[in-house]
Motif scaffolding. Structure first.
Motif, PDB file in Angstrom:
ATOM      1  N   GLU A 172       0.735  -1.418   0.114  1.00  0.00           N
ATOM      2  CA  GLU A 172      -0.019  -0.076   0.060  1.00  0.00           C
ATOM      3  C   GLU A 172       0.882   1.233   0.168  1.00  0.00           C
ATOM      4  OE1 GLU A 172      -3.353   2.313   2.651  1.00  0.00           O
ATOM      5  OE2 GLU A 172      -2.747   0.316   3.359  1.00  0.00           O
ATOM      6  N   ARG A 173       2.067   1.301   0.892  1.00  0.00           N
ATOM      7  CA  ARG A 173       2.814   2.286   0.869  1.00  0.00           C
ATOM      8  C   ARG A 173       3.513   2.531  -0.294  1.00  0.00           C
ATOM      9  NH1 ARG A 173       3.482   6.810   0.868  1.00  0.00           N
ATOM     10  NH2 ARG A 173       5.517   7.969   1.770  1.00  0.00           N
ATOM     11  N   ILE A 174       3.802   1.607  -1.029  1.00  0.00           N
ATOM     12  CA  ILE A 174       4.776   1.833  -2.233  1.00  0.00           C
ATOM     13  C   ILE A 174       3.575   2.240  -3.388  1.00  0.00           C
ATOM     14  CG2 ILE A 174       5.609   0.219  -4.496  1.00  0.00           C
ATOM     15  CD1 ILE A 174       6.950  -1.498  -2.003  1.00  0.00           C
ATOM     16  N   GLN A 175       2.368   1.797  -3.387  1.00  0.00           N
ATOM     17  CA  GLN A 175       1.693   2.258  -4.414  1.00  0.00           C
ATOM     18  C   GLN A 175       1.063   3.766  -4.174  1.00  0.00           C
ATOM     19  OE1 GLN A 175      -2.346   0.728  -4.145  1.00  0.00           O
ATOM     20  NE2 GLN A 175      -2.678   0.473  -6.243  1.00  0.00           N
ATOM     21  N   GLN A 176       1.262   4.115  -2.682  1.00  0.00           N
ATOM     22  CA  GLN A 176       0.812   5.511  -2.507  1.00  0.00           C
ATOM     23  C   GLN A 176       2.018   6.558  -3.128  1.00  0.00           C
ATOM     24  OE1 GLN A 176       0.656   5.757   1.596  1.00  0.00           O
ATOM     25  NE2 GLN A 176      -1.468   5.025   1.757  1.00  0.00           N
ATOM     26  N   HIS A 177       3.071   6.093  -2.808  1.00  0.00           N
ATOM     27  CA  HIS A 177       4.312   6.594  -3.255  1.00  0.00           C
ATOM     28  C   HIS A 177       4.413   6.835  -4.864  1.00  0.00           C
ATOM     29  CE1 HIS A 177       8.442   8.254  -3.514  1.00  0.00           C
ATOM     30  NE2 HIS A 177       8.717   7.383  -4.040  1.00  0.00           N
ATOM     31  N   ALA A 178       4.192   5.856  -5.666  1.00  0.00           N
ATOM     32  CA  ALA A 178       4.028   5.776  -6.973  1.00  0.00           C
ATOM     33  C   ALA A 178       2.908   6.935  -7.451  1.00  0.00           C
ATOM     34  CB  ALA A 178       3.893   4.291  -7.668  1.00  0.00           C
TER      35      ALA A 178
END
Length: 204
Positions: A172-178
């Motif tokens: 989820e955090r990686i997706q938010q960053h992208a």
């Protein structure tokens, strides 16, 4: 974070111990991309990330960051990159909060608490890391991802030691960053990440 950023790897040749880890490797990453480096142990995944960040030097090849050739000088890239290696790199005697402040000394208390809540570590903020499980310890190491404003994330086996919930939090955090315009390059020999833009395969 830059409004738009890009990383271009061209004809990269990495050799270690007289063995080619990769030769002629080319790929590009831009804002919003999540690129997963796949390969078995020893295939050169960690070495590739270290070459990108400038910790190792390639035999040949070109690296450009947002249009600037950084092959010989990674300082521009390093200012905008967060590298987290496979090793957890936390201080066992320090508490969870102390470890995070060691990595991010300027973080304010409210932001620190929000990060700990997101990682489900708020109840352990004063607990020495040596008393945590392997998965919780890994979350402490990854806490920088909830605090960093860097555009380019280079993550070496970030899912190691994480339980199912930890994997979900990290994805989820990686997706938010992208979605916010960041770029992520991560290594994995596991098929865990469903949101990768594409894969780059390294053969042993």
């Amino acid at each position: 974070m830059q409004s738009f950023a890009s990383l271009t790897i061209s004809d990269l040749w990495i050799e270690r111990a007289e063995r080619d880890l990769c030769k002629g490797l080319s790929f590009s990453v831009q804002s919003g991309d999540v690129v997963r480096i796949l390969g078995e142990n020893g295939a050169g995944k960690s070495s590739l990330l270290k070459v990108i960040v400038g910790a190792l030097s390639p035999e040949e090849g070109r690296i450009a960051y947002s249009g600037e050739d950084v092959t010989l000088d990674r300082s521009i890239l390093q200012q905008d990159a967060l590298y987290i290696g496979h090793s957890v790199g936390v201080k066992q005697r320090l508490s969870v909060a102390e470890n995070i402040r060691w990595y991010c000394p300027d973080v304010c208390t409210n932001v620190l608490h929000e990060a700990l809540k997101s990682l489900e570590l708020i109840d352990y903020m004063d607990t020495p890391v040596k008393k945590l499980s392997a998965g919780q310890t890994r979350r402490v190491a990854l806490a920088r991802l909830w605090l960093s404003q860097k555009t380019l994330w280079l993550l070496d086996e970030p899912f190691a030691s994480l339980d199912v919930k930890g994997v979900e939090l990290l994805e989820e955090r990686i997706q938010q960053h992208a979605l916010a315009g960041g770029m992520v390059i991560l290594t994995s020999h596991q098929n865990l990440l469903s949101l990768a833009s594409r894969d780059v395969m390294l053969l042993p």
